[in-house]
Write a protein that holds these residues in place. Structure first.
Motif, short mmCIF file in Angstrom:
data_model
loop_
_atom_site.label_atom_id
_atom_site.label_comp_id
_atom_site.label_asym_id
_atom_site.label_seq_id
_atom_site.Cartn_x
_atom_site.Cartn_y
_atom_site.Cartn_z
N LYS A 80 -21.05 -23.73 -29.11
CA LYS A 80 -19.59 -24.16 -28.97
C LYS A 80 -19.11 -22.87 -28.14
O LYS A 80 -19.35 -21.82 -28.68
N VAL A 81 -18.06 -23.22 -27.47
CA VAL A 81 -17.55 -22.16 -26.67
C VAL A 81 -15.91 -22.05 -26.74
O VAL A 81 -15.22 -23.09 -26.57
N LEU A 82 -15.46 -20.94 -27.23
CA LEU A 82 -13.89 -20.78 -27.48
C LEU A 82 -13.28 -19.80 -26.32
O LEU A 82 -13.91 -18.81 -26.18
N ILE A 83 -12.51 -20.10 -25.52
CA ILE A 83 -12.15 -19.42 -24.23
C ILE A 83 -10.82 -18.64 -24.96
O ILE A 83 -9.96 -19.15 -25.67
N LEU A 84 -11.10 -17.32 -24.41
CA LEU A 84 -9.81 -16.40 -24.69
C LEU A 84 -9.51 -16.01 -23.30
O LEU A 84 -10.06 -15.58 -22.47
N SER A 85 -7.99 -16.34 -23.19
CA SER A 85 -7.44 -16.08 -21.79
C SER A 85 -6.05 -15.66 -21.73
O SER A 85 -5.31 -16.33 -22.73
N MET A 86 -5.56 -14.96 -20.82
CA MET A 86 -3.83 -14.91 -20.69
C MET A 86 -3.17 -16.20 -20.11
O MET A 86 -2.20 -16.13 -19.98
N HIS A 87 -4.34 -16.90 -19.36
CA HIS A 87 -3.61 -18.01 -18.68
C HIS A 87 -3.49 -19.37 -19.56
O HIS A 87 -4.23 -19.49 -20.30
N ASP A 88 -2.27 -20.04 -19.42
CA ASP A 88 -2.03 -21.01 -20.25
C ASP A 88 -1.34 -22.26 -19.60
O ASP A 88 -0.82 -22.99 -20.28
N SER A 89 -1.47 -22.39 -18.38
CA SER A 89 -1.00 -23.39 -17.85
C SER A 89 -1.81 -24.85 -18.25
O SER A 89 -2.97 -24.76 -18.40
#
Length: 220
Positions: A80-89
């Motif tokens: 399973k892949v959990l994305i960590l990002s500053m983008h939130d659109s």
């Protein structure tokens, strides 16, 4: 006794990567086994190190997260892949889900939220946040190029609809089996039949399909 969650972290900022790793390792049920600075390092390490969940940054050198998730889902579909990002659109999150992401956490979130997401993904196929829910609802309202219910000319059986709705309710295979008085193997068979009839590959796709086809409604 709960099973230890084996974790990989791919993040090019060393201080952030090591800080997250140390915090997670301080939790008794988490074991960070891979610390990578880009997607290539991550995939190379995954060849010899078994893991359950990948925490994946997107903006990395050599191989970014967008490229990495495609390869992870191709070669390690059960991870399973959990994305960590500053983008939130919404559009950004929608693209991640279409590539097979199992969840999304903003980097501005708390450590408690991160731990909750990891624990949830250990038992479920996806981690649904309010933003992810909004994306799925928006997608369900979009104009469809075909009628999901008539896809391949196959209708879901009543039992398959029951299983689909419980999957959308984030119940595990074991929980669904207990609720419907079925074996876990039978539940998995129904799930595979739904995937085949709908022409989709993962549980995020199942949720989108259920909403668009009118089998499941989400109330905010």
């Amino acid at each position: 006794m709960e099973k230890t969650v084996r974790i990989a972290i791919a993040e090019d900022h060393e201080i952030l990567r090591e800080s997250i790793s140390d915090l997670l390792n301080s939790e008794s049920l988490f074991d960070v086994r891979i610390r990578a600075s880009n997607g290539k390092e991550l995939l190379d390490a995954m060849r010899s190190t078994p893991i359950d969940i990948v925490l994946l940054d997107l903006d990395m050198p050599v191989m970014n997260g967008h490229e990495a998730i495609v390869k992870i889902k191709r070669y390690y579909p059960k991870i399973k892949v959990l994305i960590l990002s500053m983008h939130d659109s919404r559009l950004f999150v929608a693209k991640l889900l279409s590539k097979g992401a199992n969840g999304y956490i903003p980097k501005g979130g708390s450590f408690i939220e991160l731990c909750e997401a990891i624990r949830h993904l250990q038992e479920h196929d996806y981690f649904i946040t309010e933003l992810v829910t909004e994306v799925l609802i928006e997608q369900s309202k979009s104009k469809l190029p075909y009628d999901f219910r008539n896809l391949k000319g196959e209708q879901l059986s009543c039992r398959e609809v029951e299983v689909l709705r419980l999957i959308c309710g984030q119940l595990t295979g074991v929980e669904i089996a207990e609720k419907l008085s079925l074996s876990k193997r039978t539940v998995e068979s129904h799930r595979n039949n739904i995937l085949s009839k709908a022409g989709i590959k993962n549980s995020i796709g199942l949720v989108e399909y259920a909403i668009k086809a009118g089998y499941y409604e989400i109330e905010l």
